[in-house]
Design a protein around this motif. Structure first.
Motif: not given
Length: 367
Positions: A11-13, A81-83, A91-92
């Motif tokens: 899902r993209v917002t 959201g990135i590690f 969430p990214i």
């Protein structure tokens, strides 16, 4: 304001306006463990970003008459959201800061409705609007989609799926051949170099006249397994169509044989089948565009979108002001002449987001 999110699982917002501080996206539902290549995300952003001076793959600077001279860095700032280079499943969030706004370019038309834009309809719906470049209705909103689409493409790559779009037709000039290696080697993102040169020449003429051009962007999705799509209302082609028609400049879409099937016969239009390897079928043609009954059938998915001419043209036009008095308008500022080259990565992004969502949804379709 509703309607800012797309997708059920992936899902993209998106958020932000063309002349605000920043735009951005939140991608929820991306599986953990996906390799996130920040350089790839930025490369996709660079393909969409404005700026008439561009570089070809060799690094040579070229002038693109089709696009606006507004120059934005469009740096994708990954906030969460990135590690250690991988998605965490959370969430990214990605932000793209605006750095080259010239809001004063719109001060003389703040009370006028621009023909071909969403000024009037936004005013009628909300009773207010951001007149600086259209605000939320601006094509600049698509920068956030491209950032989110890059995440989707990285997920699809892990699953052997690729998305490729290109300019099929622009300013009345249509391609005669398709060479994917040529797409990024010309300013029109066309797979036919000869046609690209003619497109650019015609667009340069229109630019000098203060006019604009439309075109057709074609998209090919490869590696999609059979079975994606959720009948009845979430058919794969229906969701792709929604994704494409949510792009402001897109006014039509067709799959496979498209509208030509109206003048065809069943004998000509049906894609006959033969037995292939590993108990998979081979379709002798692809008039259906790779989708039957709203479900992917395992071969290439192909569709085309119609892109309208840029509405911001530098000729005097008749319009109304916010009090419904008749007026004339002359638009100033920096605007594209033909959107096709910059809309190619947007089409790819929205296609990738749609397929990523359907791929995840399909994993729950059988025991």
């Amino acid at each position: 304001m509703a309607g800012n999110s797309f997708g059920q699982i992936f899902r993209v917002t998106t958020f932000g306006e063309s002349h605000g501080d920043a735009l951005g996206c939140i991608v929820d539902g991306c599986p953990a463990g996906i390799d996130i290549d920040a350089d790839f995300i930025q490369k996709q952003m660079d393909r969409r970003k404005p700026g008439a001076k561009q570089t070809d793959p060799s690094g040579k600077e070229i002038f693109n008459a089709a696009v606006t001279s507004r120059s934005e860095a469009d740096r994708a700032e990954i906030l969460s959201g990135i590690f250690e280079g991988k998605s965490t499943g959370t969430p990214i969030a990605i932000m793209i800061r605006n750095t080259s706004q010239k809001s004063k370019d719109y001060s003389n038309i703040m009370n006028l409705f621009r023909p071909g834009h969403a000024d009037y309809t936004y005013q009628m719906k909300y009773g207010a609007r951001d007149y600086r470049g259209g605000g939320r209705s601006s094509g600049r909103e698509t920068s956030a989609r491209v950032a989110a689409g890059a995440i989707a493409q990285l997920f699809l790559k892990k699953n052997g799926i690729s998305v490729r779009a290109y300019t099929k037709r622009a300013a009345g000039i249509e391609i005669q051949s398709v060479d994917f290696d040529e797409i990024e080697n010309n300013t029109m993102r066309s797979p036919d170099r000869s046609a690209a040169i003619k497109m650019q020449e015609k667009i340069e003429e229109l630019r000098k006249q203060g006019n604009s051009a439309g075109g057709i962007v074609e998209c090919v999705i490869s590696g999609v397994p059979a079975g994606l799509g959720e009948p009845v209302f979430d058919k794969m082609d229906a969701l792709i169509a929604q994704a494409m028609l949510s792009i402001g400049a897109v006014k039509g879409i067709e799959f496979g044989n498209g509208f030509d099937c109206a003048d065809s016969t069943g004998a000509d239009n049906n894609d006959q089948m033969r037995a292939g390897p590993n108990s998979t079928p081979i379709f002798l043609t692809n008039n259906a565009g790779g989708i039957l009954g709203g479900i992917s059938r395992g071969d290439e998915i192909k569709f085309r979108v119609a892109v309208k001419p840029v509405p911001s043209i530098f000729t005097k036009q008749k319009t109304l002001d916010i009090n419904m008095n008749e007026a004339e308008i002359e638009i100033e500022g920096r605007h594209d002449v033909c959107l096709c080259p910059r809309i190619v990565p947007v089409v790819e992004a929205m296609a990738a987001i749609t397929v990523a969502d359907l791929l995840l949804r399909n994993r729950a379709s059988r025991a």
